[in-house]
Design a protein around this motif. Structure first.
Motif, PDB file in Angstrom:
ATOM      1  N   HIS A   1       0.840  -1.186   0.000  1.00 50.17           N
ATOM      2  CA  HIS A   1       0.000   0.000   0.000  1.00 50.17           C
ATOM      3  C   HIS A   1       0.884   1.247   0.000  1.00 50.17           C
ATOM      4  O   HIS A   1       2.110   1.149   0.157  1.00 50.17           O
ATOM      5  CB  HIS A   1      -0.948  -0.029   1.204  1.00 50.17           C
ATOM      6  N   PRO A   2       0.311   2.441  -0.203  1.00 50.94           N
ATOM      7  CA  PRO A   2       1.118   3.666  -0.329  1.00 50.94           C
ATOM      8  C   PRO A   2       2.021   3.950   0.879  1.00 50.94           C
ATOM      9  O   PRO A   2       3.155   4.395   0.704  1.00 50.94           O
ATOM     10  CB  PRO A   2       0.074   4.767  -0.484  1.00 50.94           C
ATOM     11  N   MET A   3       1.566   3.675   2.092  1.00 51.80           N
ATOM     12  CA  MET A   3       2.408   3.947   3.260  1.00 51.80           C
ATOM     13  C   MET A   3       3.638   3.052   3.283  1.00 51.80           C
ATOM     14  O   MET A   3       4.710   3.469   3.707  1.00 51.80           O
ATOM     15  CB  MET A   3       1.586   3.764   4.548  1.00 51.80           C
ATOM     16  N   ARG A   4       3.486   1.853   2.795  1.00 48.30           N
ATOM     17  CA  ARG A   4       4.636   0.940   2.737  1.00 48.30           C
ATOM     18  C   ARG A   4       5.669   1.455   1.732  1.00 48.30           C
ATOM     19  O   ARG A   4       6.871   1.385   1.976  1.00 48.30           O
ATOM     20  CB  ARG A   4       4.130  -0.449   2.355  1.00 48.30           C
ATOM     21  N   TRP A   5       5.195   1.987   0.609  1.00 47.95           N
ATOM     22  CA  TRP A   5       6.114   2.564  -0.382  1.00 47.95           C
ATOM     23  C   TRP A   5       6.807   3.809   0.176  1.00 47.95           C
ATOM     24  O   TRP A   5       7.986   4.044  -0.104  1.00 47.95           O
ATOM     25  CB  TRP A   5       5.369   2.905  -1.670  1.00 47.95           C
ATOM     26  N   ILE A   6       6.078   4.602   0.961  1.00 48.72           N
ATOM     27  CA  ILE A   6       6.669   5.804   1.564  1.00 48.72           C
ATOM     28  C   ILE A   6       7.757   5.408   2.544  1.00 48.72           C
ATOM     29  O   ILE A   6       8.833   6.016   2.579  1.00 48.72           O
ATOM     30  CB  ILE A   6       5.571   6.659   2.231  1.00 48.72           C
ATOM     31  N   ARG A   7       7.507   4.388   3.377  1.00 50.43           N
ATOM     32  CA  ARG A   7       8.533   3.912   4.309  1.00 50.43           C
ATOM     33  C   ARG A   7       9.770   3.432   3.567  1.00 50.43           C
ATOM     34  O   ARG A   7      10.895   3.669   3.997  1.00 50.43           O
ATOM     35  CB  ARG A   7       7.985   2.773   5.172  1.00 50.43           C
ATOM     36  N   LEU A   8       9.567   2.737   2.451  1.00 46.70           N
ATOM     37  CA  LEU A   8      10.692   2.256   1.656  1.00 46.70           C
ATOM     38  C   LEU A   8      11.500   3.428   1.101  1.00 46.70           C
ATOM     39  O   LEU A   8      12.732   3.424   1.159  1.00 46.70           O
ATOM     40  CB  LEU A   8      10.191   1.360   0.528  1.00 46.70           C
ATOM     41  N   ALA A   9      10.817   4.437   0.588  1.00 37.81           N
ATOM     42  CA  ALA A   9      11.514   5.615   0.038  1.00 37.81           C
ATOM     43  C   ALA A   9      12.277   6.359   1.124  1.00 37.81           C
ATOM     44  O   ALA A   9      13.421   6.777   0.903  1.00 37.81           O
ATOM     45  CB  ALA A   9      10.503   6.537  -0.633  1.00 37.81           C
ATOM     46  N   ILE A  10      11.677   6.518   2.297  1.00 38.62           N
ATOM     47  CA  ILE A  10      12.359   7.199   3.405  1.00 38.62           C
ATOM     48  C   ILE A  10      13.585   6.402   3.831  1.00 38.62           C
ATOM     49  O   ILE A  10      14.659   6.970   4.076  1.00 38.62           O
ATOM     50  CB  ILE A  10      11.389   7.419   4.586  1.00 38.62           C
ATOM     51  N   GLY A  11      13.443   5.083   3.921  1.00 43.02           N
ATOM     52  CA  GLY A  11      14.570   4.241   4.300  1.00 43.02           C
ATOM     53  C   GLY A  11      15.714   4.330   3.313  1.00 43.02           C
ATOM     54  O   GLY A  11      16.884   4.434   3.703  1.00 43.02           O
ATOM     55  N   ILE A  12      15.407   4.296   2.019  1.00 45.69           N
ATOM     56  CA  ILE A  12      16.449   4.398   0.998  1.00 45.69           C
ATOM     57  C   ILE A  12      17.111   5.773   1.043  1.00 45.69           C
ATOM     58  O   ILE A  12      18.331   5.898   0.932  1.00 45.69           O
ATOM     59  CB  ILE A  12      15.859   4.099  -0.395  1.00 45.69           C
ATOM     60  N   PHE A  13      16.309   6.818   1.232  1.00 47.22           N
ATOM     61  CA  PHE A  13      16.870   8.169   1.322  1.00 47.22           C
ATOM     62  C   PHE A  13      17.808   8.299   2.523  1.00 47.22           C
ATOM     63  O   PHE A  13      18.910   8.838   2.410  1.00 47.22           O
ATOM     64  CB  PHE A  13      15.739   9.201   1.418  1.00 47.22           C
ATOM     65  N   PHE A  14      17.373   7.788   3.678  1.00 49.43           N
ATOM     66  CA  PHE A  14      18.203   7.888   4.878  1.00 49.43           C
ATOM     67  C   PHE A  14      19.478   7.065   4.775  1.00 49.43           C
ATOM     68  O   PHE A  14      20.522   7.472   5.271  1.00 49.43           O
ATOM     69  CB  PHE A  14      17.416   7.491   6.121  1.00 49.43           C
ATOM     70  N   ILE A  15      19.407   5.901   4.129  1.00 56.31           N
ATOM     71  CA  ILE A  15      20.619   5.098   3.980  1.00 56.31           C
ATOM     72  C   ILE A  15      21.611   5.798   3.056  1.00 56.31           C
ATOM     73  O   ILE A  15      22.819   5.769   3.278  1.00 56.31           O
ATOM     74  CB  ILE A  15      20.307   3.655   3.518  1.00 56.31           C
ATOM     75  N   GLN A  16      21.092   6.480   2.034  1.00 54.37           N
ATOM     76  CA  GLN A  16      21.969   7.246   1.144  1.00 54.37           C
ATOM     77  C   GLN A  16      22.618   8.408   1.891  1.00 54.37           C
ATOM     78  O   GLN A  16      23.808   8.667   1.745  1.00 54.37           O
ATOM     79  CB  GLN A  16      21.149   7.738  -0.060  1.00 54.37           C
ATOM     80  N   GLN A  17      21.838   9.100   2.707  1.00 51.02           N
ATOM     81  CA  GLN A  17      22.375  10.216   3.490  1.00 51.02           C
ATOM     82  C   GLN A  17      23.382   9.736   4.534  1.00 51.02           C
ATOM     83  O   GLN A  17      24.367  10.408   4.809  1.00 51.02           O
ATOM     84  CB  GLN A  17      21.230  10.965   4.186  1.00 51.02           C
TER      85      GLN A  17
ATOM     86  N   LEU B   1      13.450   0.706   6.699  1.00 51.46           N
ATOM     87  CA  LEU B   1      13.524  -0.379   5.734  1.00 51.46           C
ATOM     88  C   LEU B   1      12.922  -1.661   6.302  1.00 51.46           C
ATOM     89  O   LEU B   1      12.235  -2.401   5.589  1.00 51.46           O
ATOM     90  CB  LEU B   1      14.972  -0.615   5.313  1.00 51.46           C
ATOM     91  N   PHE B   2      13.150  -1.929   7.579  1.00 44.95           N
ATOM     92  CA  PHE B   2      12.552  -3.104   8.220  1.00 44.95           C
ATOM     93  C   PHE B   2      11.030  -3.007   8.194  1.00 44.95           C
ATOM     94  O   PHE B   2      10.348  -3.981   7.885  1.00 44.95           O
ATOM     95  CB  PHE B   2      13.054  -3.238   9.656  1.00 44.95           C
ATOM     96  N   GLN B   3      10.508  -1.825   8.514  1.00 45.67           N
ATOM     97  CA  GLN B   3       9.059  -1.644   8.494  1.00 45.67           C
ATOM     98  C   GLN B   3       8.491  -1.836   7.090  1.00 45.67           C
ATOM     99  O   GLN B   3       7.415  -2.417   6.931  1.00 45.67           O
ATOM    100  CB  GLN B   3       8.683  -0.250   8.996  1.00 45.67           C
ATOM    101  N   ALA B   4       9.185  -1.337   6.091  1.00 47.00           N
ATOM    102  CA  ALA B   4       8.685  -1.461   4.715  1.00 47.00           C
ATOM    103  C   ALA B   4       8.740  -2.898   4.220  1.00 47.00           C
ATOM    104  O   ALA B   4       7.776  -3.395   3.647  1.00 47.00           O
ATOM    105  CB  ALA B   4       9.495  -0.565   3.783  1.00 47.00           C
ATOM    106  N   VAL B   5       9.837  -3.579   4.474  1.00 47.92           N
ATOM    107  CA  VAL B   5      10.010  -4.924   3.940  1.00 47.92           C
ATOM    108  C   VAL B   5       9.068  -5.921   4.609  1.00 47.92           C
ATOM    109  O   VAL B   5       8.447  -6.745   3.959  1.00 47.92           O
ATOM    110  CB  VAL B   5      11.480  -5.373   4.068  1.00 47.92           C
ATOM    111  N   PHE B   6       8.937  -5.828   5.937  1.00 46.47           N
ATOM    112  CA  PHE B   6       8.131  -6.801   6.665  1.00 46.47           C
ATOM    113  C   PHE B   6       6.726  -6.306   6.996  1.00 46.47           C
ATOM    114  O   PHE B   6       5.989  -6.964   7.712  1.00 46.47           O
ATOM    115  CB  PHE B   6       8.855  -7.241   7.933  1.00 46.47           C
ATOM    116  N   ASN B   7       6.361  -5.146   6.477  1.00 49.04           N
ATOM    117  CA  ASN B   7       5.014  -4.590   6.619  1.00 49.04           C
ATOM    118  C   ASN B   7       4.589  -4.483   8.083  1.00 49.04           C
ATOM    119  O   ASN B   7       3.512  -4.907   8.478  1.00 49.04           O
ATOM    120  CB  ASN B   7       3.992  -5.396   5.817  1.00 49.04           C
TER     121      ASN B   7
END
Length: 68
Positions: free
Chosen positions: A10-26, A43-49
């Motif tokens: 769902h959209p919130m899961r995609w948002i968590r994934l994007a935030i996780g990827i952004f933070f890991i890059q930073q 990233l844990f929250q996004a992957v395991f819902n």
């Protein structure tokens, strides 16, 4: 396990994934170790819902009756 990873995106899961990827890059760019933990959390929250939804944090109540 496969069902958890590949279903119910769902959209919130995609948002968590994007935030996780952004933070890991930073974290790598600015060499901030603590930000890596925040990224891992998202990233844990996004992957395991996991995480809280609009109805609050709760454990699903599945009833497993083998007698029925």
């Amino acid at each position: 396990m496969k069902q958890i990873l590949f279903t119910n995106w769902h959209p919130m899961r995609w948002i968590r994934l994007a935030i996780g990827i952004f933070f890991i890059q930073q974290a790598f760019q600015y060499e901030l170790f603590l930000l890596g933990f925040v990224a891992a959390f998202f990233l844990f929250q996004a992957v395991f819902n996991t995480g809280c939804h609009l109805n609050g944090c709760e454990v699903p109540s599945y009833k497993n009756n083998k007698d029925e």
